[in-house]
Design a protein around this motif. Structure first.
Motif, PDB file in Angstrom:
ATOM      1  N   ASN A  24       0.831  -1.218  -0.196  1.00 28.30           N
ATOM      2  CA  ASN A  24      -0.142   0.070   0.090  1.00 28.30           C
ATOM      3  C   ASN A  24       0.844   1.105   0.125  1.00 28.30           C
ATOM      4  N   ASP A  25       1.836   1.239   0.999  1.00 31.66           N
ATOM      5  CA  ASP A  25       2.902   2.461   0.629  1.00 31.66           C
ATOM      6  C   ASP A  25       3.586   2.526  -0.510  1.00 31.66           C
ATOM      7  N   ALA A  26       3.975   1.377  -0.886  1.00 32.95           N
ATOM      8  CA  ALA A  26       4.740   1.583  -2.344  1.00 32.95           C
ATOM      9  C   ALA A  26       3.640   2.141  -3.466  1.00 32.95           C
ATOM     10  N   LEU A  27       2.548   1.645  -3.644  1.00 33.53           N
ATOM     11  CA  LEU A  27       1.510   2.196  -4.529  1.00 33.53           C
ATOM     12  C   LEU A  27       1.288   3.609  -4.209  1.00 33.53           C
ATOM     13  N   ARG A  28       1.061   4.028  -3.138  1.00 30.24           N
ATOM     14  CA  ARG A  28       1.150   5.508  -2.901  1.00 30.24           C
ATOM     15  C   ARG A  28       2.325   6.295  -3.231  1.00 30.24           C
ATOM     16  N   PHE A  29       3.503   5.711  -3.366  1.00 31.21           N
ATOM     17  CA  PHE A  29       4.695   6.516  -3.802  1.00 31.21           C
ATOM     18  C   PHE A  29       4.817   6.469  -5.288  1.00 31.21           C
ATOM     19  N   LEU A  30       4.169   5.437  -5.953  1.00 28.58           N
ATOM     20  CA  LEU A  30       4.187   5.359  -7.457  1.00 28.58           C
ATOM     21  C   LEU A  30       3.129   6.349  -7.969  1.00 28.58           C
ATOM     22  N   ALA A  31       1.871   6.358  -7.376  1.00 29.08           N
ATOM     23  CA  ALA A  31       0.781   7.048  -7.840  1.00 29.08           C
ATOM     24  C   ALA A  31       1.612   8.732  -7.786  1.00 29.08           C
ATOM     25  N   ASN A  32       1.926   9.009  -6.254  1.00 31.25           N
ATOM     26  CA  ASN A  32       2.691  10.512  -6.298  1.00 31.25           C
ATOM     27  C   ASN A  32       3.665  10.798  -7.379  1.00 31.25           C
ATOM     28  N   THR A  33       4.431  10.085  -7.936  1.00 34.43           N
ATOM     29  CA  THR A  33       5.777  10.054  -8.944  1.00 34.43           C
ATOM     30  C   THR A  33       5.297   9.941 -10.282  1.00 34.43           C
ATOM     31  N   GLN A  34       3.921   9.694 -10.453  1.00 32.60           N
ATOM     32  CA  GLN A  34       3.517   9.671 -11.890  1.00 32.60           C
ATOM     33  C   GLN A  34       3.463  11.173 -12.679  1.00 32.60           C
ATOM     34  N   GLU A  35       3.989  11.015 -14.015  1.00 30.97           N
ATOM     35  CA  GLU A  35       4.274  12.433 -14.669  1.00 30.97           C
ATOM     36  C   GLU A  35       2.963  12.953 -15.125  1.00 30.97           C
ATOM     37  N   PRO A  36       2.652  14.013 -15.561  1.00 26.43           N
ATOM     38  CA  PRO A  36       1.615  14.739 -15.877  1.00 26.43           C
ATOM     39  C   PRO A  36       1.123  14.029 -17.104  1.00 26.43           C
ATOM     40  N   ASP A  37       1.897  13.543 -18.110  1.00 30.90           N
ATOM     41  CA  ASP A  37       1.635  12.815 -19.456  1.00 30.90           C
ATOM     42  C   ASP A  37       1.092  11.175 -19.094  1.00 30.90           C
ATOM     43  N   GLY A  38       1.175  10.866 -17.883  1.00 38.02           N
ATOM     44  CA  GLY A  38       0.830   9.511 -17.437  1.00 38.02           C
ATOM     45  C   GLY A  38       1.937   8.494 -17.254  1.00 38.02           C
ATOM     46  N   SER A  39       3.136   9.061 -17.612  1.00 41.06           N
ATOM     47  CA  SER A  39       4.298   7.900 -17.688  1.00 41.06           C
ATOM     48  C   SER A  39       5.090   7.974 -16.187  1.00 41.06           C
ATOM     49  N   TRP A  40       5.892   7.147 -16.100  1.00 41.28           N
ATOM     50  CA  TRP A  40       6.904   7.408 -15.056  1.00 41.28           C
ATOM     51  C   TRP A  40       8.301   7.540 -15.453  1.00 41.28           C
ATOM     52  N   ASP A  41       9.259   8.550 -15.093  1.00 40.69           N
ATOM     53  CA  ASP A  41      10.349   8.920 -15.504  1.00 40.69           C
ATOM     54  C   ASP A  41      11.458   8.203 -15.129  1.00 40.69           C
ATOM     55  N   PRO A  42      12.469   7.343 -15.541  1.00 43.28           N
ATOM     56  CA  PRO A  42      13.245   6.689 -14.898  1.00 43.28           C
ATOM     57  C   PRO A  42      14.319   7.654 -14.472  1.00 43.28           C
ATOM     58  N   VAL A  43      14.626   8.740 -15.280  1.00 41.82           N
ATOM     59  CA  VAL A  43      15.950   9.381 -15.033  1.00 41.82           C
ATOM     60  C   VAL A  43      15.535  10.373 -13.728  1.00 41.82           C
ATOM     61  N   LYS A  44      14.424  11.011 -13.786  1.00 37.83           N
ATOM     62  CA  LYS A  44      14.170  11.703 -12.510  1.00 37.83           C
ATOM     63  C   LYS A  44      14.113  11.070 -11.178  1.00 37.83           C
ATOM     64  N   TYR A  45      14.126   9.776 -11.066  1.00 37.82           N
ATOM     65  CA  TYR A  45      14.357   9.101  -9.896  1.00 37.82           C
ATOM     66  C   TYR A  45      15.510   8.085  -9.867  1.00 37.82           C
ATOM     67  N   GLY A  46      16.649   8.580 -10.531  1.00 38.89           N
ATOM     68  CA  GLY A  46      18.010   7.889 -10.385  1.00 38.89           C
ATOM     69  C   GLY A  46      18.187   6.948 -11.469  1.00 38.89           C
ATOM     70  N   GLY A  47      17.449   6.714 -12.471  1.00 36.46           N
ATOM     71  CA  GLY A  47      17.450   5.873 -13.707  1.00 36.46           C
ATOM     72  C   GLY A  47      18.601   6.453 -14.582  1.00 36.46           C
ATOM     73  N   GLY A  48      18.983   5.480 -15.569  1.00 40.95           N
ATOM     74  CA  GLY A  48      19.616   5.775 -16.781  1.00 40.95           C
ATOM     75  C   GLY A  48      21.202   5.954 -16.508  1.00 40.95           C
ATOM     76  N   ARG A  49      21.482   5.460 -15.180  1.00 47.32           N
ATOM     77  CA  ARG A  49      23.042   5.219 -14.823  1.00 47.32           C
ATOM     78  C   ARG A  49      23.733   4.148 -15.481  1.00 47.32           C
ATOM     79  N   GLU A  50      24.977   4.233 -16.150  1.00 43.46           N
ATOM     80  CA  GLU A  50      25.495   3.056 -16.582  1.00 43.46           C
ATOM     81  C   GLU A  50      26.342   2.423 -15.527  1.00 43.46           C
ATOM     82  N   THR A  51      26.122   1.273 -15.092  1.00 42.69           N
ATOM     83  CA  THR A  51      26.801   0.891 -13.906  1.00 42.69           C
ATOM     84  C   THR A  51      27.808  -0.556 -14.257  1.00 42.69           C
ATOM     85  N   LEU A  52      27.714  -0.839 -15.651  1.00 46.09           N
ATOM     86  CA  LEU A  52      28.537  -1.709 -16.444  1.00 46.09           C
ATOM     87  C   LEU A  52      28.323  -3.334 -15.674  1.00 46.09           C
ATOM     88  N   VAL A  53      26.898  -3.578 -15.473  1.00 46.00           N
ATOM     89  CA  VAL A  53      26.532  -4.901 -14.939  1.00 46.00           C
ATOM     90  C   VAL A  53      27.333  -5.928 -15.753  1.00 46.00           C
TER      91      VAL A  53
END
Length: 346
Positions: A24-53
């Motif tokens: 329930n807490d996670a869904l609340r977080f996800l709802a609050n971080t949705q972008e105006p266009d309906g998407s979720w932005d990976p870069v805005k929340y720490g994504g798009g980093r190259e970690t050479l996995v």
């Protein structure tokens, strides 16, 4: 997936008030971080980093993986019974679905602007989201988009090996990582009433067999004839359940014993492995599931952020999380904790 049914299945299969509170807490977080266009932005929340996995440079491919991250987020809501037609997050889901549908190209591709390493992952995860919505709600308005997405996947399947790789038509035999997401997407589409040709099924079974090893065929590697890993073994085991229905006990037990060597919390955070491991072990059941679930819940409930603006999320500090960021880690962790009522088991 009603609230009463969720509670009953959660208690029956090893969940608790704590795991449901975390969801329930996670869904609340996800709802609050949705972008105006309906998407979720990976870069805005720490994504798009190259970690050479695993030593490979993927050029920070997750930075353009909006359709995948949006698809995973939507799946987290769907798993708890929230759709565009009902539930507390009806508007959130509706906007997310509209974003994905607006991204679909005329050939059915749902990858959006994703680059090479992320393209087919994005397509498959987005396809899984709209397919699961169709199967869950029966809303026939979604069926044409699902059919287009399915046709794109089928056209991208390698006709010799039965697998999928980074992009259609590259001649590569495929890999188990891409394969798993395609199997999940196509299975959900099938449950939604979209016909999958028998030839495609046979090819998928052929690819699964080509990656299998072990005394009973329970282990699996990333590519055909490669050595097994826990992540690919988990993914392959789940695919066996989805493609074959019943899995021989000796095959399932061989896989389960192998996965128990690396339970959640015993090594580096790896939501990708934990997701497939959780679904596969849940379908396996018995003591193997009880043991896995114990470690899973202890690890996830104990590591969820409890305070501040990021409350309800999970830190993107483990394997693969650098690509998808905090939204990825949170969506995947949530899906793990929704396993008790997401899929039917016999």
């Amino acid at each position: 997936r009603s609230e009463e049914e969720q509670q009953r299945k959660t208690e029956r299969h090893g969940g608790s008030l704590e795991t449901q509170r975390a969801v329930n807490d996670a869904l609340r977080f996800l709802a609050n971080t949705q972008e105006p266009d309906g998407s979720w932005d990976p870069v805005k929340y720490g994504g798009g980093r190259e970690t050479l996995v695993l030593g490979h440079d993927r050029k920070g491919a997750g930075g353009d993986a909006q359709t995948a991250i949006t698809g995973l987020s939507l799946l987290a809501f769907l798993a708890s019974g929230h759709s565009h037609l009902e539930g507390d997050y009806q508007e959130t889901v509706r906007r997310g679905l509209e974003y994905l549908l607006n991204q679909q190209r005329t050939d059915g591709n749902l990858a959006g602007n994703a680059r090479l390493f992320a393209q087919m992952y994005c397509h498959a995860m987005a396809t899984l989201a709209i397919s699961e919505t169709l199967a869950m709600t029966g809303d026939q308005r979604l069926k044409p988009a699902v059919e287009m997405a399915v046709n794109y996947s089928l056209d991208a399947q390698n006709r010799r090996s039965g697998g999928w790789r980074y992009r259609p038509g590259d001649g590569d035999l495929g890999d188990m990582s891409q394969f798993g997401w395609q199997v999940l997407a196509l299975k959900s589409a099938e449950l939604g009433g979209v016909k999958i040709p028998s030839e495609a099924h046979q090819l998928m079974k052929q690819f699964l067999q080509s990656c299998s090893s072990g005394n009973h065929g329970g282990l699996a590697g990333y590519r055909p004839q490669q050595s097994p890993t826990v992540t690919m073994t988990a993914e392959a085991l789940l695919c066996r359940y989805f493609l074959h229905g019943d899995v021989p006990a000796e095959t399932a037990n061989e896989a389960a014993q192998y996965l128990m060597r690396e339970v959640p919390g015993s090594s580096e955070q790896n939501f990708y492995y934990w997701y497939y491991g959780t679904l596969a072990m849940f379908h396996t059941g018995g003591q193997a599931w009880a043991n896995w679930n114990h470690h899973l819940t202890q690890t996830l409930v104990g590591s969820q952020v409890r305070q501040g603006d990021m409350a309800g999320s999970w830190e993107p500090t483990g394997v693969w999380s650098g690509y998808g960021g905090r939204i990825y880690s949170t969506a995947m962790a949530t899906l793990c904790l929704e396993v008790y009522y997401r899929y039917q088991i016999k």
